[in-house]
Design a protein around this motif. Structure first.
Motif, mmCIF file in Angstrom:
data_model
loop_
_atom_site.group_PDB
_atom_site.id
_atom_site.type_symbol
_atom_site.label_atom_id
_atom_site.label_comp_id
_atom_site.label_asym_id
_atom_site.label_seq_id
_atom_site.Cartn_x
_atom_site.Cartn_y
_atom_site.Cartn_z
ATOM 1 N N LEU A 39 0.830 -1.199 0.000
ATOM 2 C CA LEU A 39 0.000 0.000 0.000
ATOM 3 C C LEU A 39 0.868 1.254 0.000
ATOM 4 O O LEU A 39 1.915 1.298 0.650
ATOM 5 C CB LEU A 39 -0.914 0.014 1.225
ATOM 6 C CG LEU A 39 -2.004 -1.058 1.273
ATOM 7 C CD1 LEU A 39 -2.679 -1.046 2.635
ATOM 8 C CD2 LEU A 39 -3.036 -0.835 0.168
ATOM 9 N N VAL A 40 0.429 2.260 -0.730
ATOM 10 C CA VAL A 40 1.038 3.586 -0.646
ATOM 11 C C VAL A 40 -0.062 4.591 -0.328
ATOM 12 O O VAL A 40 -1.185 4.494 -0.828
ATOM 13 C CB VAL A 40 1.785 3.974 -1.942
ATOM 14 C CG1 VAL A 40 2.924 3.018 -2.206
ATOM 15 C CG2 VAL A 40 0.855 4.038 -3.131
ATOM 16 N N LYS A 41 0.291 5.550 0.512
ATOM 17 C CA LYS A 41 -0.685 6.536 0.984
ATOM 18 C C LYS A 41 -0.284 7.915 0.476
ATOM 19 O O LYS A 41 0.839 8.363 0.708
ATOM 20 C CB LYS A 41 -0.735 6.534 2.509
ATOM 21 C CG LYS A 41 -1.820 7.430 3.092
ATOM 22 C CD LYS A 41 -1.898 7.250 4.608
ATOM 23 C CE LYS A 41 -3.029 8.077 5.203
ATOM 24 N NZ LYS A 41 -3.116 7.877 6.679
ATOM 25 N N PRO A 42 -1.182 8.610 -0.231
ATOM 26 C CA PRO A 42 -0.837 9.929 -0.766
ATOM 27 C C PRO A 42 -0.711 10.978 0.333
ATOM 28 O O PRO A 42 -1.317 10.861 1.404
ATOM 29 C CB PRO A 42 -2.009 10.248 -1.690
ATOM 30 C CG PRO A 42 -3.154 9.463 -1.150
ATOM 31 C CD PRO A 42 -2.555 8.206 -0.584
ATOM 32 N N VAL A 43 0.082 12.000 0.051
ATOM 33 C CA VAL A 43 0.198 13.155 0.939
ATOM 34 C C VAL A 43 -0.847 14.177 0.512
ATOM 35 O O VAL A 43 -0.819 14.651 -0.635
ATOM 36 C CB VAL A 43 1.607 13.768 0.874
ATOM 37 C CG1 VAL A 43 1.680 15.048 1.714
ATOM 38 C CG2 VAL A 43 2.658 12.761 1.339
ATOM 39 N N GLY B 278 -2.929 17.343 -0.524
ATOM 40 C CA GLY B 278 -2.516 18.633 -1.054
ATOM 41 C C GLY B 278 -1.486 18.568 -2.151
ATOM 42 O O GLY B 278 -1.123 19.602 -2.725
ATOM 43 N N THR B 279 -0.993 17.375 -2.485
ATOM 44 C CA THR B 279 -0.010 17.239 -3.556
ATOM 45 C C THR B 279 -0.702 16.957 -4.883
ATOM 46 O O THR B 279 -1.866 16.569 -4.936
ATOM 47 C CB THR B 279 0.972 16.083 -3.260
ATOM 48 O OG1 THR B 279 0.239 14.853 -3.152
ATOM 49 C CG2 THR B 279 1.732 16.341 -1.969
ATOM 50 N N SER B 280 0.048 17.151 -5.961
ATOM 51 C CA SER B 280 -0.491 16.841 -7.290
ATOM 52 C C SER B 280 -0.799 15.359 -7.418
ATOM 53 O O SER B 280 -1.786 14.973 -8.055
ATOM 54 C CB SER B 280 0.508 17.261 -8.376
ATOM 55 O OG SER B 280 0.683 18.657 -8.384
ATOM 56 N N TYR B 281 0.058 14.516 -6.818
ATOM 57 C CA TYR B 281 -0.222 13.089 -6.873
ATOM 58 C C TYR B 281 -1.550 12.770 -6.190
ATOM 59 O O TYR B 281 -2.361 11.985 -6.709
ATOM 60 C CB TYR B 281 0.908 12.285 -6.228
ATOM 61 C CG TYR B 281 0.537 10.838 -6.071
ATOM 62 C CD1 TYR B 281 0.502 9.987 -7.181
ATOM 63 C CD2 TYR B 281 0.167 10.314 -4.832
ATOM 64 C CE1 TYR B 281 0.116 8.664 -7.053
ATOM 65 C CE2 TYR B 281 -0.215 8.988 -4.695
ATOM 66 C CZ TYR B 281 -0.251 8.172 -5.806
ATOM 67 O OH TYR B 281 -0.648 6.863 -5.680
ATOM 68 N N ALA B 282 -1.791 13.376 -5.030
ATOM 69 C CA ALA B 282 -3.046 13.134 -4.318
ATOM 70 C C ALA B 282 -4.250 13.618 -5.116
ATOM 71 O O ALA B 282 -5.345 13.061 -4.988
ATOM 72 C CB ALA B 282 -3.011 13.800 -2.949
ATOM 73 N N ASP B 283 -4.063 14.639 -5.941
ATOM 74 C CA ASP B 283 -5.157 15.084 -6.818
ATOM 75 C C ASP B 283 -5.523 14.004 -7.832
ATOM 76 O O ASP B 283 -6.678 13.881 -8.240
ATOM 77 C CB ASP B 283 -4.768 16.361 -7.572
ATOM 78 C CG ASP B 283 -4.683 17.573 -6.667
ATOM 79 O OD1 ASP B 283 -5.245 17.531 -5.550
ATOM 80 O OD2 ASP B 283 -4.034 18.562 -7.072
ATOM 81 N N GLY C 261 13.995 21.160 -4.141
ATOM 82 C CA GLY C 261 12.676 21.485 -4.661
ATOM 83 C C GLY C 261 11.687 20.349 -4.627
ATOM 84 O O GLY C 261 10.473 20.576 -4.730
ATOM 85 N N LEU C 262 12.159 19.099 -4.496
ATOM 86 C CA LEU C 262 11.242 17.960 -4.480
ATOM 87 C C LEU C 262 10.520 17.863 -3.139
ATOM 88 O O LEU C 262 11.084 18.170 -2.086
ATOM 89 C CB LEU C 262 11.994 16.655 -4.734
ATOM 90 C CG LEU C 262 12.497 16.411 -6.150
ATOM 91 C CD1 LEU C 262 13.341 15.141 -6.182
ATOM 92 C CD2 LEU C 262 11.345 16.308 -7.147
ATOM 93 N N VAL C 263 9.279 17.411 -3.196
ATOM 94 C CA VAL C 263 8.511 17.133 -1.985
ATOM 95 C C VAL C 263 7.959 15.719 -2.080
ATOM 96 O O VAL C 263 7.665 15.227 -3.174
ATOM 97 C CB VAL C 263 7.358 18.139 -1.778
ATOM 98 C CG1 VAL C 263 7.893 19.552 -1.637
ATOM 99 C CG2 VAL C 263 6.345 18.051 -2.915
ATOM 100 N N PRO C 264 7.832 15.014 -0.947
ATOM 101 C CA PRO C 264 7.221 13.684 -0.972
ATOM 102 C C PRO C 264 5.720 13.797 -1.205
ATOM 103 O O PRO C 264 5.065 14.681 -0.652
ATOM 104 C CB PRO C 264 7.532 13.122 0.413
ATOM 105 C CG PRO C 264 7.722 14.322 1.280
ATOM 106 C CD PRO C 264 8.261 15.405 0.402
ATOM 107 N N SER C 265 5.175 12.912 -2.029
ATOM 108 C CA SER C 265 3.736 12.957 -2.281
ATOM 109 C C SER C 265 3.037 11.630 -2.002
ATOM 110 O O SER C 265 1.821 11.541 -2.156
ATOM 111 C CB SER C 265 3.450 13.432 -3.708
ATOM 112 O OG SER C 265 4.285 12.835 -4.656
ATOM 113 N N ALA C 266 3.786 10.592 -1.573
ATOM 114 C CA ALA C 266 3.184 9.350 -1.093
ATOM 115 C C ALA C 266 4.225 8.605 -0.273
ATOM 116 O O ALA C 266 5.430 8.749 -0.495
ATOM 117 C CB ALA C 266 2.691 8.483 -2.250
#
Length: 231
Positions: A147-151, A153-158, A180-185
Motif C-alpha cells: 500500500l502507498v498513501k498519498p500526501v 494537497g499534492t499533485s499526486y493526491a489530486d 525542490g522535491l517534496v514527498p507525495s506518497a
C-alpha cells in the motif's frame, strides 16, 4: 484525445539479449511501458542511450518523458561509497538519463520517473539514496504489492486521492530529497513512494511500477499534461 502526444521512454541497453536465433547487444524495454502510454492516450517512442549532448534535441521533439525502471544508480552520482548490495553500474544509462532529466526540466517538458527513474530524478536534483532496504523486493524477478498513501494537497493526491495497492520491486529508495522535491506518497514503513516538483509544469516520480498494473491514472496525468489538457 484527437492529437496523441508523443511520450519518450528511456530504455535498457543489454549486452547479451536473446531472441530467435540471435544473441546481440540490444536496446530493450518491457512491453508494459509502451502499452501503458498507449492505453493512457499517448504515442510511445523508445529512447535508447545516446550521447548526453543529444538530450536537448531529443527532448524538444517530445511532448512528455518517462524515465523507466532498471538497474541501481551508481552511488558516485550522489557522492556515496558503493554498498556491497548495490548492483553493477549502468553508466551509459545514468549519463543519458540524467541529461534527459536536465533537458526536460529546463524545457518544461512533463516528466514521470518510474522506480529507478524516480531515484535518478532525486539524484539529478542533488538528493541521495538509501542503497538497500528490506521488504520491498521479496522474491527476485517477481513483483510484489504494498500500500502507498498519498500526501494530501499534492499533485499526486489530486490524481490518486486514496491509499492504493501498487506493484513494486525495488531495494533502494530516496534518502535526502533533491532540491525542490517534496514527498507525495509513503509506504507504511515511511519509505518515500512518490515525489513531485512544485512549480514545474508536471514532474512526478513514483517508486512502484504502474506498467505492471491496471491503474492508468498516473500515466494518464502525464499524457494530459503533455497534451495541454491537464486541469
Amino acid at each position: 484525445m484527437a492529437d496523441r502526444p508523443l511520450i519518450g521512454i528511456s530504455t535498457y541497453l543489454e549486452a547479451g539479449a536473446r531472441w530467435g536465433v540471435w544473441e546481440l547487444e540490444a536496446a530493450l524495454l518491457p512491453a508494459g511501458y509502451p502499452r501503458l502510454v498507449q492505453r493512457s492516450g499517448g504515442l510511445a517512442a523508445m529512447l535508447p542511450p545516446d550521447a548526453p549532448e543529444h538530450a536537448t534535441a531529443t527532448v524538444t521533439r517530445l511532448d512528455g518523458l518517462v524515465i523507466a525502471g532498471g538497474p541501481d544508480v551508481e552511488p558516485v552520482r550522489y557522492g556515496a561509497e558503493t554498498d556491497p548490495r548495490t548492483g553493477p553500474p549502468a553508466r551509459a544509462r545514468d549519463t543519458w538519463e540524467l541529461a534527459l532529466i536536465d533537458a526536460a526540466l529546463t524545457a518544461g517538458v512533463p516528466l514521470l520517473g518510474i522506480c529507478r527513474g524516480m531515484q535518478l530524478l532525486n539524484v539529478a536534483l542533488g538528493g541521495t539514496l538509501v542503497q538497500h532496504i528490506e521488504g520491498h523486493a521479496e522474491v527476485p524477478g517477481v513483483f510484489g504489492r504494498h500500500l502507498v498513501k498519498p500526501v494530501p494537497g499534492t499533485s499526486y493526491a489530486d490524481v490518486v486521492p486514496e491509499e492504493t495497492s501498487v506493484p513494486t520491486f525495488h531495494h533502494q529508495a530516496v534518502d535526502r530529497l533533491g532540491t525542490g522535491l517534496v514527498p507525495s506518497a509513503h509506504a507504511a514503513d515511511g519509505t518515500v513512494e512518490a515525489v513531485e516538483l512544485p512549480g514545474a509544469r508536471w514532474v512526478v516520480g513514483v517508486q512502484w511500477h504502474p506498467e505492471m498494473g491496471e491503474d492508468l491514472r498516473v500515466m494518464r496525468a502525464l499524457v494530459e499534461a503533455a497534451s495541454g489538457t491537464a486541469p
